[in-house]
Design an enzyme around this catalytic site. Structure first.
Site, PDB file in Angstrom:
ATOM      1  N   PHE A  92       0.852  -1.185   0.000  1.00 40.94           N
ATOM      2  CA  PHE A  92       0.000   0.000   0.000  1.00 40.94           C
ATOM      3  C   PHE A  92       0.886   1.231   0.000  1.00 40.94           C
ATOM      4  O   PHE A  92       2.046   1.164   0.431  1.00 40.94           O
ATOM      5  CB  PHE A  92      -0.908   0.002   1.240  1.00 40.94           C
ATOM      6  CG  PHE A  92      -2.361   0.223   0.911  1.00 40.94           C
ATOM      7  CD1 PHE A  92      -3.060  -0.670   0.129  1.00 40.94           C
ATOM      8  CD2 PHE A  92      -3.033   1.335   1.406  1.00 40.94           C
ATOM      9  CE1 PHE A  92      -4.407  -0.479  -0.163  1.00 40.94           C
ATOM     10  CE2 PHE A  92      -4.385   1.546   1.116  1.00 40.94           C
ATOM     11  CZ  PHE A  92      -5.068   0.636   0.334  1.00 40.94           C
ATOM     12  N   ARG A 126      -2.089  10.747   6.685  1.00 39.25           N
ATOM     13  CA  ARG A 126      -2.185   9.351   7.110  1.00 39.25           C
ATOM     14  C   ARG A 126      -1.867   8.406   5.953  1.00 39.25           C
ATOM     15  O   ARG A 126      -2.275   8.642   4.825  1.00 39.25           O
ATOM     16  CB  ARG A 126      -3.608   9.068   7.587  1.00 39.25           C
ATOM     17  CG  ARG A 126      -3.871   7.628   7.983  1.00 39.25           C
ATOM     18  CD  ARG A 126      -5.298   7.435   8.437  1.00 39.25           C
ATOM     19  NE  ARG A 126      -6.257   7.561   7.360  1.00 39.25           N
ATOM     20  CZ  ARG A 126      -6.656   6.547   6.589  1.00 39.25           C
ATOM     21  NH1 ARG A 126      -6.172   5.337   6.760  1.00 39.25           N
ATOM     22  NH2 ARG A 126      -7.540   6.747   5.620  1.00 39.25           N
ATOM     23  N   GLU A 148      -7.885   2.813  -3.872  1.00 38.49           N
ATOM     24  CA  GLU A 148      -6.532   2.946  -4.401  1.00 38.49           C
ATOM     25  C   GLU A 148      -6.135   1.680  -5.169  1.00 38.49           C
ATOM     26  O   GLU A 148      -5.282   1.709  -6.054  1.00 38.49           O
ATOM     27  CB  GLU A 148      -5.591   3.153  -3.195  1.00 38.49           C
ATOM     28  CG  GLU A 148      -4.238   3.729  -3.495  1.00 38.49           C
ATOM     29  CD  GLU A 148      -3.524   4.182  -2.206  1.00 38.49           C
ATOM     30  OE1 GLU A 148      -4.141   4.879  -1.378  1.00 38.49           O
ATOM     31  OE2 GLU A 148      -2.350   3.835  -2.025  1.00 38.49           O
ATOM     32  N   GLN A 189      -7.677  14.875   5.090  1.00 44.90           N
ATOM     33  CA  GLN A 189      -7.208  14.123   3.916  1.00 44.90           C
ATOM     34  C   GLN A 189      -8.285  14.047   2.841  1.00 44.90           C
ATOM     35  O   GLN A 189      -9.406  13.626   3.108  1.00 44.90           O
ATOM     36  CB  GLN A 189      -6.797  12.709   4.329  1.00 44.90           C
ATOM     37  CG  GLN A 189      -6.184  11.913   3.183  1.00 44.90           C
ATOM     38  CD  GLN A 189      -5.624  10.576   3.642  1.00 44.90           C
ATOM     39  OE1 GLN A 189      -6.374   9.675   3.983  1.00 44.90           O
ATOM     40  NE2 GLN A 189      -4.311  10.456   3.678  1.00 44.90           N
ATOM     41  N   HIS A 196      -9.082  12.135  -0.434  1.00 44.21           N
ATOM     42  CA  HIS A 196      -8.700  10.967  -1.223  1.00 44.21           C
ATOM     43  C   HIS A 196      -8.840  11.349  -2.689  1.00 44.21           C
ATOM     44  O   HIS A 196      -9.837  11.960  -3.066  1.00 44.21           O
ATOM     45  CB  HIS A 196      -9.621   9.795  -0.864  1.00 44.21           C
ATOM     46  CG  HIS A 196      -9.134   8.471  -1.349  1.00 44.21           C
ATOM     47  ND1 HIS A 196      -9.161   8.116  -2.673  1.00 44.21           N
ATOM     48  CD2 HIS A 196      -8.599   7.412  -0.678  1.00 44.21           C
ATOM     49  CE1 HIS A 196      -8.667   6.888  -2.795  1.00 44.21           C
ATOM     50  NE2 HIS A 196      -8.317   6.436  -1.604  1.00 44.21           N
ATOM     51  N   ARG A 245      -1.445  10.477  -1.671  1.00 40.10           N
ATOM     52  CA  ARG A 245      -2.832  10.871  -1.916  1.00 40.10           C
ATOM     53  C   ARG A 245      -2.991  12.378  -2.104  1.00 40.10           C
ATOM     54  O   ARG A 245      -3.741  12.831  -2.969  1.00 40.10           O
ATOM     55  CB  ARG A 245      -3.711  10.419  -0.743  1.00 40.10           C
ATOM     56  CG  ARG A 245      -3.982   8.929  -0.754  1.00 40.10           C
ATOM     57  CD  ARG A 245      -4.757   8.483   0.468  1.00 40.10           C
ATOM     58  NE  ARG A 245      -5.057   7.055   0.372  1.00 40.10           N
ATOM     59  CZ  ARG A 245      -5.704   6.365   1.286  1.00 40.10           C
ATOM     60  NH1 ARG A 245      -6.132   6.961   2.399  1.00 40.10           N
ATOM     61  NH2 ARG A 245      -5.942   5.083   1.123  1.00 40.10           N
ATOM     62  N   LEU A 259     -16.114   6.281  -2.323  1.00 36.64           N
ATOM     63  CA  LEU A 259     -14.717   5.958  -2.566  1.00 36.64           C
ATOM     64  C   LEU A 259     -14.500   4.975  -3.722  1.00 36.64           C
ATOM     65  O   LEU A 259     -15.227   4.006  -3.875  1.00 36.64           O
ATOM     66  CB  LEU A 259     -14.131   5.350  -1.286  1.00 36.64           C
ATOM     67  CG  LEU A 259     -12.614   5.334  -1.210  1.00 36.64           C
ATOM     68  CD1 LEU A 259     -12.083   6.752  -1.129  1.00 36.64           C
ATOM     69  CD2 LEU A 259     -12.164   4.538  -0.005  1.00 36.64           C
ATOM     70  N   HIS A 287     -11.994  12.538   3.010  1.00 38.64           N
ATOM     71  CA  HIS A 287     -11.885  11.137   3.394  1.00 38.64           C
ATOM     72  C   HIS A 287     -11.565  10.909   4.864  1.00 38.64           C
ATOM     73  O   HIS A 287     -12.101  10.004   5.503  1.00 38.64           O
ATOM     74  CB  HIS A 287     -10.806  10.494   2.526  1.00 38.64           C
ATOM     75  CG  HIS A 287     -10.699   9.017   2.668  1.00 38.64           C
ATOM     76  ND1 HIS A 287     -11.785   8.180   2.536  1.00 38.64           N
ATOM     77  CD2 HIS A 287      -9.639   8.208   2.931  1.00 38.64           C
ATOM     78  CE1 HIS A 287     -11.396   6.925   2.712  1.00 38.64           C
ATOM     79  NE2 HIS A 287     -10.109   6.911   2.971  1.00 38.64           N
TER      80      HIS A 287
END
Lengths: 604, 245
Positions: A121, A415, A253, A234, A236, A309, A250, A380
């Protein structure tokens, strides 16, 4: 005089997502009498939405992984504004917390030798995310829920919390009402854990669920607790933009991880046009190399679509503003193109991204194996929240704890994906344990009955105004527009000043809300309470974002586009002054011990 | 392009209620929950609706749309005939609280009566377990359940016969199946399934499977194998003979 139903606990947990349930289980195991108050039905909290996985240095897939690497990755991702103690504890305790979930019945995907499988990730050096398909959050919350219901905790589902109660400067519980009947409730408690999640509903386009109105942050702020890092929201990069009614949902990713590419209306892969110097070495310089990376070639570098991101979100924003966006104000995310590279690509996509296929098919009538999706940034996650002690998770209000997204510190300015689910269990567990200890060490509390009546009367005022008052739904809508347009992904001083003025006017309107009907399951009434909380949170975000005159992590200031090392020494802390005004101040970071500095140096 | 559509929504509480018509403009791409929200914000601020994620992941917004148990957030208006009023009413198998919101707390209480997960002792040197992916995948389907309770709503044992005190319904049979087939679990729920949870009441009409928004093959993959376990234990003539001997 409004009547209250009364309950008494050692530990009261507010919120029943991953952090709240984990805290409640731990406090119960420590012998505390535990009450849990939640806004929705049990098991519906926002944790169910998490897809990617839970980050923990189990080293099952790559044995070079350990807590030091995870710690250094988290700090780098957070641009070193993190509470280093939390980042350290998180990295050290996450593996144990994942194994604990397994012992309670969670089933993760496996390696060929039967261990818990881990996936790559963004920002994690090694494959680190334990997962089950693309529904890890559901697995986690259901495990905690099914384990928790046998531990003796008392549940109060579908309640609105109006206020935290104090006994002197110490926490004494909370009061609110149950949605079903609208009856007022008093939950007296020696310690309170806030696990209320984030604030996404303050923005118009968000991946967050209905509940995410910043309740815990506003409750804590009003009770005298300090908030921190509120400027770091954040966004996204990939949420749905069409149809309008589902915008913000969403798009994982994982689509880019499987080879999905971003293109503008001219068909150009614009992410290749702007690769930050810091990441040049690690980023592919051709489409060919990027493709090889997504197919597991360890010698290839990652495609620019997989940059952090915040960066990807800003690039998408730039394309749209420059008039190179898709028809509905996003850009194109295309996974269908991989048919040029592999046979049976349709089956491959459906197998790797089942819920994405389903989501677009059902909500947008679009087959992602055949056509590109339209995507754009979506609100997000809130890095900021209640300022807590790294070890105990206690705020500056004695007996008031916070865990999960509602607490600040672990993630600093940004994050990493996967660090949220682990945050919930690591710090939920700690908050539960220390809250039980606090309750055990401190005697009973006295409730201020006058305060209780004042709170209840204020909550009922919108009924008196009835149809003559302001429509709470309209105020919520206007606030979301304001935050979306003026304090969003690209920020500038003049717009944020404008936002503050607008919030001031909205607050005045929010004090005049009126609602019809009675107290039984009245969504209009619930909304009047929510918007009060969102006002505080929105003001705090805007004030903190104004003060931080630099761009770092999730905060991008058009008027201060660069990172400023001087600002890297401070968190921004927000509190309520004695006269009720919002105070915003710089607070120097706590110096990091040498052994942790050394870990970071070694991992550079 | 906005067109005007009429929604016939049930308004009322435990004491009773009636359908009320609301007309609102709708646009391309909207789902039923969007229309309900618009009506709530502009015409009926006190209308009770339960919802949360609006992405088909939490299972909160269960209702009956034109008679079909559905999630309001996943039902697109383009899939419905809009030339006649769209009928939206609360689930029938549970007591109404108000308007579209029902009291589903029974499901949570009934769940507690199912014996909880009991793992075998860890068998790997590091104090954990080794599990094969195939064993994980066998129960994955059941663990996808979002607890929307639409299967409970459509189950005639609950809906028509009100056997909530005797029968746990498809959702909780799926839950029991997930536990029974869990690769680590050692608990025995077969006796309870027969005597306490009355799995025998299910006569496999498959209605539950047809309304499941997660497409869980409830009847064939969860309920029938559990029924087989009950039959194996209690109704196998050879085994009975052995027990007598």
């Amino acid at each position: 005089m409004p009547e209250f139903q009364r309950f008494s606990y050692d530990v009261l947990v507010i919120g029943a997502g991953g952090a709240g349930l984990r805290a409640a289980i731990e406090a119960g195991a420590a012998g505390a009498k535990v009450g849990v108050v939640c806004k929705s039905l049990l098991g519906k909290a926002h944790t169910v939405m998490a897809e990617g996985g839970i980050a923990a240095a189990l080293a099952n897939v790559d044995d070079r992984d350990n807590w030091q690497v995870h710690f250094a990755d988290t700090m780098r991702g957070g641009q070193y504004l993190n509470n280093w103690r939390m980042a350290e504890l998180h990295a050290k305790e996450a593996p144990e917390c994942v194994r604990e979930l397994e012992a309670w019945g969670a089933l993760f995907d496996r390696t060929t030798d039967g261990k818990i499988l881990q996936r790559n990730f963004g920002g994690h050096r090694y494959p680190r995310l334990a997962h089950v398909g693309d529904r890890t959050g559901l697995e986690m919350i259901r495990t905690l829920q099914d384990h928790g219901i046998h531990t003796g905790m008392e549940l109060h589902m579908e309640c609105t919390v109006l206020s935290l109660l104090l006994d002197g400067n110490r926490i004494a519980g909370a009061c609110g009402y149950d949605r079903e009947k609208g009856r007022f409730q008093l939950w007296e408690a020696k310690a309170v854990v806030l696990a209320t999640g984030g604030i996404g509903r303050a923005f118009k386009v968000t991946s967050n669920s209905w509940e995410y109105t910043g309740d815990g942050l506003a409750l804590a702020y009003r009770a005298g607790a300090e908030l921190q890092d509120m400027e770091f929201v954040q966004f996204h990069p990939t949420g749905m933009v069409w149809p309008i009614s589902v915008s913000g949902i969403l798009v994982t990713e994982g689509v880019r991880g499987e080879g999905g590419v971003l293109r503008n209306s001219e068909g150009r892969r614009f992410m290749f046009d702007d690769i930050p110097d810091l990441y040049k070495e690690q980023t592919a310089d051709s489409e060919e190399e990027g493709w090889r990376y997504t197919q597991g070639d360890k010698n290839a570098r990652r495609p620019p679509e997989l940059l952090t991101r915040d960066h990807v979100a800003r690039c998408i924003n730039r394309e749209v503003k420059a008039g190179r966006g898709s028809p509905h104000g996003g850009v194109f995310l295309d996974i269908s193109w991989i048919k040029e590279r592999m046979p049976k690509s349709e089956e491959h996509i459906k197998r790797k991204l089942p819920s994405m296929y389903h989501q677009f098919k059902q909500l947008a009538d679009l087959d992602i194996t055949k056509e590109p999706m339209e995507v754009g940034p979506t609100t997000h996650y809130m890095m900021g929240g209640i300022r807590v002690d790294g070890d105990s998770q206690m705020s500056n209000v004695p007996g008031l704890f916070a865990a999960g997204e509602a607490a600040a510190g672990l993630h600093g300015a940004n994050r990493l994906g996967g660090n949220s689910l682990s945050d919930l269990v690591v710090f939920g567990r700690r908050a539960g344990r220390f809250a039980a200890e606090f309750a055990n060490a401190n005697g009973s509390v006295t409730i201020d009955e006058v305060e209780l009546q004042t709170t209840a009367n204020a909550a009922l005022a919108p009924f008196d105004r009835g149809h003559a008052g302001e429509n709470p739904y309209q105020i919520q809508y206007d606030l979301q527009e304001t935050m979306q347009n003026l304090v969003g992904i690209v920020r500038v001083e003049s717009e944020m000043q404008q936002a503050l003025d607008a919030i001031g006017q909205l607050r005045a309107r929010a004090e005049r809300t009126g609602i019809a009907g009675n107290r039984e399951y009245n969504n209009g009434w619930h909304t009047t309470i929510d918007i009060g909380n969102m006002m505080i949170v929105s003001q705090a975000i805007t004030r903190a974002a104004l003060l931080r005159k630099e761009s770092r992590g999730a905060q991008f200031r058009e008027d201060f586009p660069n990172k400023d090392s001087e600002w890297g020494k401070y968190n921004i802390v927000i509190s309520r002054s004695a006269d009720g005004e919002m105070q915003v101040e710089k607070r120097a970071l706590t110096p990091m011990p040498n052994e942790l500095k050394k870990v970071i140096e070694e991992m550079k | 392009m906005a067109t005007q559509v009429t929604f016939r929504i049930w308004r009322g509480d435990r004491a009773g209620g009636a359908f009320q018509d609301y007309t609102t403009p709708v646009e391309e791409g909207m789902v039923v929950l969007d229309a309900i929200h618009r009506i709530q914000a502009q015409q009926a601020p006190d209308m009770a609706v339960r919802w949360n994620c609006k992405a088909g992941k939490c299972g909160s917004c269960s209702a009956e749309i034109n008679g079909m148990p559905s999630l309001m957030c996943m039902t697109r208006l383009s899939a419905i005939d809009l030339s006649v009023p769209v009928i939206v009413e609360p689930m029938h198998a549970f007591p109404v609280i108000r308007d579209l919101v029902t009291d589903v707390s029974w499901n949570f209480q009934a769940k507690k009566t199912i014996k909880q997960f009991k793992p075998r002792p860890p068998d790997a040197a590091d104090g954990t377990w080794r599990i094969q992916q195939a064993d994980v995948e066998r129960v994955q389907e059941f663990r996808k359940c979002i607890e929307c309770f639409l299967c409970q709503d459509v189950c005639h044992v609950l809906r028509e016969h009100n056997k909530h005190d005797e029968f746990i319904g498809p959702r909780l049979l799926v839950y029991a199946a997930a536990l029974e087939m869990h690769p680590l679990d050692t608990e025995d729920r077969v006796s309870d399934l027969r005597h306490k949870h009355n799995i025998g009441y299910c006569n496999i009409t498959t209605c539950c499977r047809q309304v499941c928004p997660e497409s869980i093959t409830i009847t064939e993959n969860a309920i029938i194998p559990l029924k087989e376990r009950v039959v194996d234990r209690y109704f196998d003539p050879l085994k009975r003979l052995f027990r007598i001997l």
